[in-house]
Scaffold this active site. Structure first.
Site, short mmCIF file in Angstrom:
data_model
loop_
_atom_site.label_atom_id
_atom_site.label_comp_id
_atom_site.label_asym_id
_atom_site.label_seq_id
_atom_site.Cartn_x
_atom_site.Cartn_y
_atom_site.Cartn_z
N ARG A 60 21.22 -8.15 49.13
CA ARG A 60 20.63 -7.12 49.81
C ARG A 60 19.11 -6.87 49.52
NH1 ARG A 60 23.79 -1.65 51.02
NH2 ARG A 60 21.61 -1.21 52.21
N LYS A 83 11.22 -4.28 47.91
CA LYS A 83 12.07 -4.24 49.21
C LYS A 83 12.15 -2.66 49.70
CE LYS A 83 16.32 -2.81 48.30
NZ LYS A 83 16.94 -1.59 48.88
N ASN A 84 11.83 -1.58 48.81
CA ASN A 84 12.08 -0.29 49.54
C ASN A 84 10.51 0.11 50.13
OD1 ASN A 84 14.67 -0.08 48.88
ND2 ASN A 84 14.33 0.96 46.82
N ARG A 113 20.88 1.62 55.44
CA ARG A 113 20.36 3.01 55.92
C ARG A 113 18.75 3.10 56.14
NH1 ARG A 113 22.38 7.04 53.62
NH2 ARG A 113 20.46 8.08 53.16
N ILE A 155 20.18 11.82 39.75
CA ILE A 155 19.79 11.66 41.37
C ILE A 155 20.75 11.42 42.17
CG2 ILE A 155 18.46 10.14 42.94
CD1 ILE A 155 16.74 11.37 40.60
N CYS A 213 27.23 6.32 51.11
CA CYS A 213 27.31 4.79 50.46
C CYS A 213 28.05 4.84 49.13
CB CYS A 213 26.28 4.15 50.57
SG CYS A 213 24.85 4.69 49.28
N ARG A 269 24.52 11.00 50.35
CA ARG A 269 23.08 10.54 50.84
C ARG A 269 22.84 11.34 52.12
NH1 ARG A 269 22.08 5.33 49.10
NH2 ARG A 269 19.93 5.59 49.58
N PRO A 270 22.70 12.75 52.19
CA PRO A 270 22.46 13.62 53.23
C PRO A 270 21.04 13.17 53.75
CG PRO A 270 22.63 14.81 51.29
CD PRO A 270 23.04 13.44 50.85
N ILE A 271 20.77 13.77 54.76
CA ILE A 271 19.32 13.80 55.37
C ILE A 271 18.77 15.02 55.88
CG2 ILE A 271 19.48 11.23 56.10
CD1 ILE A 271 19.74 12.13 58.81
N ASP A 272 19.43 16.07 55.30
CA ASP A 272 18.90 17.43 55.65
C ASP A 272 17.39 17.82 55.56
OD1 ASP A 272 20.18 17.22 52.79
OD2 ASP A 272 19.16 19.29 52.67
N GLN A 273 16.78 17.13 54.51
CA GLN A 273 15.30 17.29 54.30
C GLN A 273 14.69 16.65 55.35
OE1 GLN A 273 14.34 19.55 51.56
NE2 GLN A 273 16.45 20.12 52.01
N ASP A 320 17.60 3.47 40.09
CA ASP A 320 17.58 2.10 40.44
C ASP A 320 17.91 1.14 39.27
OD1 ASP A 320 16.28 2.39 43.46
OD2 ASP A 320 18.09 3.13 43.08
C1 EPZ Z 1 15.49 5.84 48.10
O1 EPZ Z 1 16.66 6.24 48.69
C2 EPZ Z 1 15.79 4.17 47.72
N1 EPZ Z 1 16.19 3.47 48.83
C3 EPZ Z 1 16.96 4.07 46.57
O2 EPZ Z 1 17.03 2.88 46.32
C4 EPZ Z 1 16.57 5.08 45.36
O3 EPZ Z 1 17.64 5.15 44.69
C5 EPZ Z 1 16.03 6.32 46.00
O4 EPZ Z 1 15.03 6.29 46.88
C6 EPZ Z 1 15.80 7.24 44.65
O5 EPZ Z 1 14.61 6.66 44.37
C7 EPZ Z 1 15.12 3.07 49.76
O6 EPZ Z 1 13.91 3.43 49.55
C8 EPZ Z 1 15.65 2.27 50.90
P1 EPZ Z 1 16.14 10.09 47.98
P2 EPZ Z 1 16.59 7.56 49.34
O7 EPZ Z 1 16.01 10.78 49.35
O8 EPZ Z 1 15.35 7.64 50.00
C9 EPZ Z 1 19.30 13.87 48.02
C10 EPZ Z 1 18.18 0.74 46.11
O9 EPZ Z 1 19.06 0.45 45.15
N2 EPZ Z 1 18.85 13.96 49.17
O10 EPZ Z 1 15.17 10.04 47.06
O11 EPZ Z 1 17.78 7.65 50.17
C11 EPZ Z 1 20.04 12.47 47.67
O12 EPZ Z 1 21.28 12.64 48.02
C12 EPZ Z 1 18.33 2.28 46.64
O13 EPZ Z 1 17.24 0.08 46.32
C13 EPZ Z 1 19.25 15.12 50.00
O14 EPZ Z 1 19.76 15.95 49.39
O15 EPZ Z 1 16.73 8.53 48.12
C14 EPZ Z 1 19.62 12.13 46.39
O16 EPZ Z 1 20.71 12.79 45.51
C15 EPZ Z 1 19.55 2.84 46.29
N3 EPZ Z 1 18.90 15.52 51.16
C16 EPZ Z 1 18.41 12.58 46.00
O17 EPZ Z 1 17.90 13.58 47.21
C17 EPZ Z 1 18.01 14.56 51.99
O18 EPZ Z 1 17.65 14.94 53.14
C18 EPZ Z 1 17.15 11.53 46.10
O19 EPZ Z 1 17.42 10.87 47.40
C19 EPZ Z 1 17.35 13.48 51.46
C20 EPZ Z 1 17.89 13.26 49.80
#
Ligand code: EPZ
Length: 430
Positions: free
Chosen positions: A397, A22-23, A93, A327, A117, A122-126, A305
């Site tokens: 989902r 899915k991801n 998202r 995480i 969520c 889930r910030p997107i600052d990066q 996950d």
């Molecule tokens: C992806 O989410 C997956 N979703 C998540 O799966 C998965 O848990 C996660 O990666 C970790 O493997 C999809 O691929 C659609 P991250 P993502 O950016 O990309 C922080 C599921 O059940 N962060 O790797 O959002 C964040 O808050 C879902 O299928 C920032 O601080 O995860 C987290 O603590 C749930 N700033 C950590 O990094 C940012 O700009 C990892 O998040 C981005 C992330």
């Protein structure tokens, strides 16, 4: 409201085919719009998130043809708008992958700001940091992330943490930037590699995906392609843990064992027998499960996950286990529901202390999110008596035909919508 009803106690036995990841599919389908030529993607899972994203892609004007249940053909040439409405982001998202794809191709994009969520803020600052490093202006107004650039230039970007989403989103934009981009501290998940391989099949020049340094040489345009998504390591892991929790014997087929190494290692630690073939793994779980410690980490560490699913299994293991979630800041919400089934778990900050119990007992519980919902199904399959699970829309989902696949392994589980159907199920199984 649809629910699952489960009569627990049957060991899961048999073989199961794992679907596409899915991801990986969510990112790849978004990236598919970056070419003006037809892009055919196969082995996509038929789950709600994928269907919502395809609607979002159609919503901006791309041509989307569903060639089969697991195949879609996307042509980005007909895109009319670079604005993705809130009602898509509200549902999933991952629509934010259209940000990187549209910014890369059209140098502008407006995507609704995804909220937090159930598992964290889930910030997107990066993501923003990466786009700005390449010369884009990114700001938030009226709930939309608005980004635009006269041109995108290659840059040397160092992520503050290994973020899957930021790595993929920025990689997409960099593919059509002018010059070279280096992504440091990049995420190494299998689906990051799958997206890079997909983009390379469209003519991108990406090296190093799967390591923490990804190098991208910008190209002028991307051509069409045909591509097949990798198997879903989390769906596979979920069935592997279900084998352990129900003392069953399951072969998960159409998997890449390398992607499941962290999960297989933990199953061996708690006493299961694992045998691997090229594209299959057998989990023999008919044993007294032992306790262990688990810490979720970015790949190749134990996947976040899979944290709810292994916690349920450890709740039935002898001794005390420790599960640490590094995480997401709020991924133990389901523990309260599990405790109502008799689990003995204490959560302190980002750590769960799991005292194994001899058995769980069925009751009515609610799925707080996708993976915790799947974990509560595992708990119901292992528990004595009947378990009813509410809010199964979360589970749908990310798991295709979940109850059908479980029934094929001997589970007594059905989807119901009212009390009458519940009573009918109970008469049938007793
Ligand atoms: C992806 O989410 C997956 N979703 C998540 O799966 C998965 O848990 C996660 O990666 C970790 O493997 C999809 O691929 C659609 P991250 P993502 O950016 O990309 C922080 C599921 O059940 N962060 O790797 O959002 C964040 O808050 C879902 O299928 C920032 O601080 O995860 C987290 O603590 C749930 N700033 C950590 O990094 C940012 O700009 C990892 O998040 C981005 C992330």
């Amino acid at each position: 409201m649809e629910q699952y009803i489960i009569k627990g106690g049957n060991p899961l036995i048999g073989e199961i085919e794992i679907g596409g990841a899915k991801n990986a599919a969510l990112a790849i389908l978004a990236a598919a719009i970056m070419s003006d030529e037809a892009v055919t993607v196969d082995n996509i899972p038929d789950v709600r998130d994928i269907n919502v994203l395809l609607q979002a892609i159609e919503g901006i004007g791309a041509t989307v043809e569903r060639i089969g249940k697991h195949t879609a053909r996307i042509t980005g040439r007909t895109i009319k708008s670079t604005r993705v409405d809130y009602d898509y982001i509200k549902k999933i998202r991952a629509s934010y992958y259209l940000l990187g794809a549209l910014l890369g191709k059209y140098k502008r994009a407006e995507v609704a700001l995804p909220g937090g969520c159930n598992i964290g803020s889930r910030p997107i600052d990066q993501h923003k940091k990466g786009f700005e490093a390449m010369g884009a202006e990114v700001f938030i107004e009226y709930g939309m992330i608005v980004s635009s650039a006269k041109k995108l230039s290659g840059s040397h970007i160092y992520f503050d943490m290994a973020s899957v989403g930021a790595t993929i989103n920025v990689m997409m934009a960099a593919v059509l930037a002018e010059g070279n981009t280096i992504l440091e501290n990049a995420a190494k998940e299998p689906h990051v590699v799958d997206v890079a391989n997909f983009l390379n099949s469209m003519g991108a020049k990406i090296k190093g995906a799967g390591t923490d340094v990804i190098r991208i040489k910008g190209v002028k345009a991307l051509h069409g392609t045909e591509y097949s998504i990798i198997p879903d390591q989390i769906e596979a892991g979920t069935f592997m843990l279900a084998a352990a929790a129900t003392k069953g014997d399951i072969v998960v087929k159409n998997v890449i064992p390398k992607h499941l190494e962290a999960i297989s290692a933990k199953l061996i630690e708690i006493g299961c027998q694992i045998t691997e073939e090229d594209d299959a793994i057998r989990v023999f779980g008919n044993c007294e499960l032992k306790h262990t410690h688990v810490k979720t980490l970015p790949y190749p560490g134990f996947p976040t996950d899979m944290q709810p699913q292994i916690t349920v299994t450890l709740a039935l293991s002898q001794g005390t286990s420790i599960v640490t979630e590094t995480i997401f800041e709020n991924r133990f919400k389901y523990i309260g529901e599990l405790s109502r089934m008799g689990a003995s778990i204490k959560v302190e900050g980002n750590t769960a202390i799991v005292d194994g119990v001899r058995k769980l007992t069925g009751t009515q519980v609610s799925a707080p999110d996708l993976r915790a919902g799947a974990a509560l199904v595992i708990a119901g399959l292992a528990a004595d008596g009947y378990t009813i699970i509410d809010d199964i829309v979360y589970i749908e989902r990310g798991y295709e035909e979940f109850e059908e696949k479980l029934r094929s392994l001997g589970a007594q589980i059905e989807r119901v919508t009212n009390e009458k159907e519940i009573q009918k199920f109970k008469l049938k199984v007793c």
